[in-house]
Design a protein around this motif. Sequence first.
Motif, short mmCIF file in Angstrom:
data_model
loop_
_atom_site.label_atom_id
_atom_site.label_comp_id
_atom_site.label_asym_id
_atom_site.label_seq_id
_atom_site.Cartn_x
_atom_site.Cartn_y
_atom_site.Cartn_z
N ARG A 235 0.79 -1.44 0.28
CA ARG A 235 -0.06 -0.25 0.38
C ARG A 235 0.75 1.17 0.06
NH1 ARG A 235 -2.44 -3.77 3.14
NH2 ARG A 235 -1.85 -2.98 5.14
N ALA A 236 2.34 1.13 0.44
CA ALA A 236 3.06 2.22 -0.04
C ALA A 236 3.17 2.59 -1.51
CB ALA A 236 4.16 1.80 1.07
N ARG A 237 3.20 3.44 -1.86
CA ARG A 237 3.61 3.89 -3.05
C ARG A 237 4.99 4.10 -3.46
NH1 ARG A 237 -0.17 9.06 -4.65
NH2 ARG A 237 -2.67 8.35 -5.04
N GLN A 238 6.09 4.94 -1.79
CA GLN A 238 7.73 4.58 -2.21
C GLN A 238 7.93 4.05 -0.96
OE1 GLN A 238 8.05 9.13 -2.76
NE2 GLN A 238 9.48 8.07 -4.61
N PRO A 239 7.67 2.53 -0.10
CA PRO A 239 7.87 1.84 0.56
C PRO A 239 9.72 2.15 1.05
CG PRO A 239 7.06 0.29 -1.35
CD PRO A 239 7.50 1.16 -2.34
N ALA A 240 10.77 2.18 0.05
CA ALA A 240 11.84 2.33 0.34
C ALA A 240 11.63 3.96 0.99
CB ALA A 240 12.93 1.91 -1.01
N VAL A 241 11.17 4.79 0.36
CA VAL A 241 11.30 5.94 0.82
C VAL A 241 10.40 5.80 2.39
CG1 VAL A 241 10.48 8.46 0.92
CG2 VAL A 241 11.21 7.34 -0.90
N VAL A 242 9.31 5.51 2.78
CA VAL A 242 8.63 5.48 4.18
C VAL A 242 9.69 4.47 5.15
CG1 VAL A 242 6.52 3.81 4.98
CG2 VAL A 242 6.34 5.06 2.52
N ALA A 243 10.46 3.84 4.64
CA ALA A 243 11.27 2.54 5.39
C ALA A 243 12.55 3.17 6.17
CB ALA A 243 11.16 1.37 4.56
N MET A 244 13.44 4.29 4.85
CA MET A 244 14.00 4.95 5.54
C MET A 244 13.54 6.73 6.23
SD MET A 244 17.65 4.55 5.12
CE MET A 244 18.30 3.67 4.14
N GLY B 237 13.79 14.76 -0.30
CA GLY B 237 12.94 15.57 0.12
C GLY B 237 11.47 15.33 0.69
N ALA B 238 11.78 13.61 0.10
CA ALA B 238 10.31 13.27 0.34
C ALA B 238 10.55 12.61 1.49
CB ALA B 238 10.00 11.72 -0.33
N VAL B 239 12.18 12.30 1.93
CA VAL B 239 12.11 10.97 3.31
C VAL B 239 11.72 12.43 4.50
CG1 VAL B 239 13.33 10.34 4.80
CG2 VAL B 239 13.83 9.63 2.42
N GLN B 240 12.29 13.64 4.09
CA GLN B 240 12.50 14.98 5.01
C GLN B 240 11.09 14.70 5.21
OE1 GLN B 240 13.76 19.26 4.33
NE2 GLN B 240 15.03 18.73 5.85
N ARG B 241 9.85 14.88 4.69
CA ARG B 241 8.14 15.32 5.02
C ARG B 241 7.97 14.58 5.72
NH1 ARG B 241 8.94 17.16 -0.70
NH2 ARG B 241 8.21 15.33 -1.01
N LEU B 242 7.97 13.25 4.93
CA LEU B 242 7.86 11.88 5.83
C LEU B 242 7.91 11.92 7.29
CD1 LEU B 242 7.54 8.95 3.70
CD2 LEU B 242 5.40 10.47 4.26
N ILE B 243 9.32 12.21 7.92
CA ILE B 243 9.85 12.48 9.83
C ILE B 243 8.56 13.43 10.02
CG2 ILE B 243 11.49 12.75 10.80
CD1 ILE B 243 13.52 11.79 8.58
#
Length: 211
Positions: A59-68, A107-113
């Motif tokens: 269900r994640a669009r970018q699983p590796a980004v969510v994981a990081m 930027g995507a990792v940063q926004r999720l955090i």
Amino acid sequence: MNQTNLSPWQALWRELGAQGDPAPWHQRLVAAYVEPSRHYHNLRHLEECLTELYAADSRARQPAVVAMALWFHDAVYDAKSPSNEADSAQLATECFTAAGVKSTIVGAVQRLILCTQTHEPGVDPDAALLIDIDLAILGQPSERFWDYERGIRAEYAWVPWLTFAQKRAEILGRFLKRPAIYRTESFARKYEAPARVNLQAAIDRLLSAPP
């Protein structure tokens, strides 16, 4: 597989296109999560979050980004600091920028955090998933939930009990007042009802009993 071991980290590192040796950053993060002051925001919490992700990563669009983002979301944790999420996001930015990761991914990792500061995902479905993962602890079986509550109290042991109880009850109450604690269908189905039971029980205990 233990998701906090080096091998899964190396796989994520490669998937994001990071360059250089991933081992030093893995060591640095693990060392942070096992700091003795961490009674809940520790390696067990990280492992539980990653386990939730890999059970739901379709269900994640970018699983590796969510994981990081999960790896870094509590990388900096000081119970006395108001800037843990921002500091954790900055640490992730430093890591991946130095490793040559594309700026859009950084930027995507940063926004999720940063979403974990308010636990409000906006319109990003990956943010909704990450926040649901972070809040999955609220809907766990009673033994694990109360272990979590004890861990939070231990991290804030320097706060007088009456002050802690009032503030903690307010925080938990805000989740309880939401129309829905969880934003994704699978987490709502699995955790919404038990989370509401756990939250009400915790609030009742905080407001009626000494430590």
